[in-house]
Design an enzyme around this catalytic site. Structure first.
Site, PDB file in Angstrom:
ATOM      1  N   GLU A 112    -109.593 -14.272   2.222  1.00 24.17           N
ATOM      2  CA  GLU A 112    -108.284 -13.975   2.813  1.00 24.17           C
ATOM      3  C   GLU A 112    -107.313 -13.390   1.796  1.00 24.17           C
ATOM      4  O   GLU A 112    -106.510 -12.504   2.128  1.00 24.17           O
ATOM      5  CB  GLU A 112    -107.686 -15.236   3.443  1.00 24.17           C
ATOM      6  CG  GLU A 112    -106.382 -14.974   4.177  1.00 24.17           C
ATOM      7  CD  GLU A 112    -105.990 -16.060   5.157  1.00 24.17           C
ATOM      8  OE1 GLU A 112    -104.923 -15.944   5.768  1.00 24.17           O
ATOM      9  OE2 GLU A 112    -106.764 -17.018   5.302  1.00 24.17           O
ATOM     10  N   ARG A 113    -107.353 -13.842   0.538  1.00 26.15           N
ATOM     11  CA  ARG A 113    -106.454 -13.290  -0.479  1.00 26.15           C
ATOM     12  C   ARG A 113    -106.725 -11.810  -0.693  1.00 26.15           C
ATOM     13  O   ARG A 113    -105.801 -11.007  -0.824  1.00 26.15           O
ATOM     14  CB  ARG A 113    -106.597 -14.054  -1.805  1.00 26.15           C
ATOM     15  CG  ARG A 113    -105.993 -15.446  -1.795  1.00 26.15           C
ATOM     16  CD  ARG A 113    -106.163 -16.128  -3.141  1.00 26.15           C
ATOM     17  NE  ARG A 113    -105.276 -15.578  -4.146  1.00 26.15           N
ATOM     18  CZ  ARG A 113    -105.663 -14.806  -5.159  1.00 26.15           C
ATOM     19  NH1 ARG A 113    -106.930 -14.499  -5.311  1.00 26.15           N
ATOM     20  NH2 ARG A 113    -104.798 -14.357  -6.032  1.00 26.15           N
TER      21      ARG A 113
END
Length: 317
Positions: A112-113
């Site tokens: 997700e980052r």
């Protein structure tokens, strides 16, 4: 420069996730930005998937992303691209899409980052590995990936272990194996959930460290823990000072004797050091009664949860 020991540690931390999600190295394969004609390749090669076709993971256990670190990652991605592909799974197209316009849609599993940073960097696509996995496996993979990170705060780690225990019925030994951690470390993180909510918030907000929290857990009542935590924060106690302060609350008579320099201390310093080490390791009150090399070790626990954790740490499964 990374050392051989750091490389070994990273490989160890990756065991849990690799067991759930084998990785393959291959060059990214472009996928059309709109139509669903390019289905995920069975070999698991990375695809270039439009960022707008990827949805966030609804089971993400991580709640906070450091904006400064995210901006730094975005700058790196803008300059050199995404080095490690994210992992996604295909999901059905939206029912609201007009006929003939049904782009493939995906849901994040891990990365997700990198996905957020790619959006900040102005990218339109991101290299992705597509996997066909069920909801339960997505949840487990998400938790394991998060636990292998080094920048989770202690409470995030504790809640992640709790989910693995409650939702997947994993033992502490199994959780340690999946995440590459020591079983004693897993037990200590789980014990943080015994802290009152106000104290958990201080740990999550970095007012108290993991070491402070472990020392405070030696106190029995939530009221005592909360009161002590407030003083520790107000006076900026170190972990060692917190341990001494807590032991003074538990055993005020010993503290009083220690505060009187004219009284001779009869306790063997080696025994006292052993007591301190056991207290820090177990997070429980420990007393060693020693007479010429013989004696007994007394471990006090305040509830069945502490007792079960103690048995786990002593090797009784």
């Amino acid at each position: 420069m990374p050392t051989a020991s750091s490389d070994t540690k990273r490989r160890a931390l990756g065991k849990g996730l690799e067991s759930l999600l084998p990785q393959r190295n291959a060059a990214p394969t472009p996928v059309p930005a709109i139509h669903a004609a390019a289905a995920p390749e069975p070999a698991g090669r990375p695809l270039e998937i439009p960022l707008d076709h990827i949805e966030r993971n609804p089971w993400q256990t991580r709640k906070h992303f450091d904006e400064a670190q995210l901006a730094e990652l975005a700058q790196s991605i803008a300059a050199t691209g995404v080095v490690q592909p994210i992992v996604v799974r295909p999901i059905p197209p939206l029912a609201t899409q007009p006929p003939g316009h049904n782009p493939m849609r995906y849901q994040l599993i891990t990365g997700e980052r990198r996905w957020l940073a790619s959006r900040k960097a102005g990218k339109t696509t991101i290299p992705s590995i597509v996997r066909q996995v069920a909801d339960e496996q997505v949840l487990e993979m998400t938790i394991v990936e998060n636990l292998q990170r080094t920048d989770l705060n202690p409470m995030e780690q504790a809640r992640a272990y709790q989910r693995l225990s409650q939702e997947f019925k994993l033992t502490q030994e199994q959780m340690a194996t999946r995440t590459g951690k020591e079983r004693a470390s897993v037990a200590n993180f789980l014990r943080l959930l015994r802290l009152p909510e106000a104290v958990q918030a201080k740990v999550e907000g970095a007012e108290l460290t993991f070491g402070h929290a472990r020392a405070l857990l030696a106190l029995e009542s939530p009221e005592a823990i909360t009161s002590a935590a407030q003083k520790v924060v107000a006076l900026s106690f170190s972990v060692r000072q917190t341990e001494n302060y807590v032991q003074g609350l538990i055993n005020p008579e010993a503290k009083e004797k220690k505060d009187k320099p004219q009284q001779a201390q009869t306790e063997d310093p080696n025994v006292r050091e052993a007591e301190d080490r056991l207290r820090r390791t177990l997070g429980l009150k420990v007393k060693i009664e020693d007479k010429k090399g013989k004696g007994r070790v007394i471990i006090e626990y305040s509830g069945l949860e502490d007792f079960d954790t103690l048995l786990e740490m002593l090797g009784d499964k």
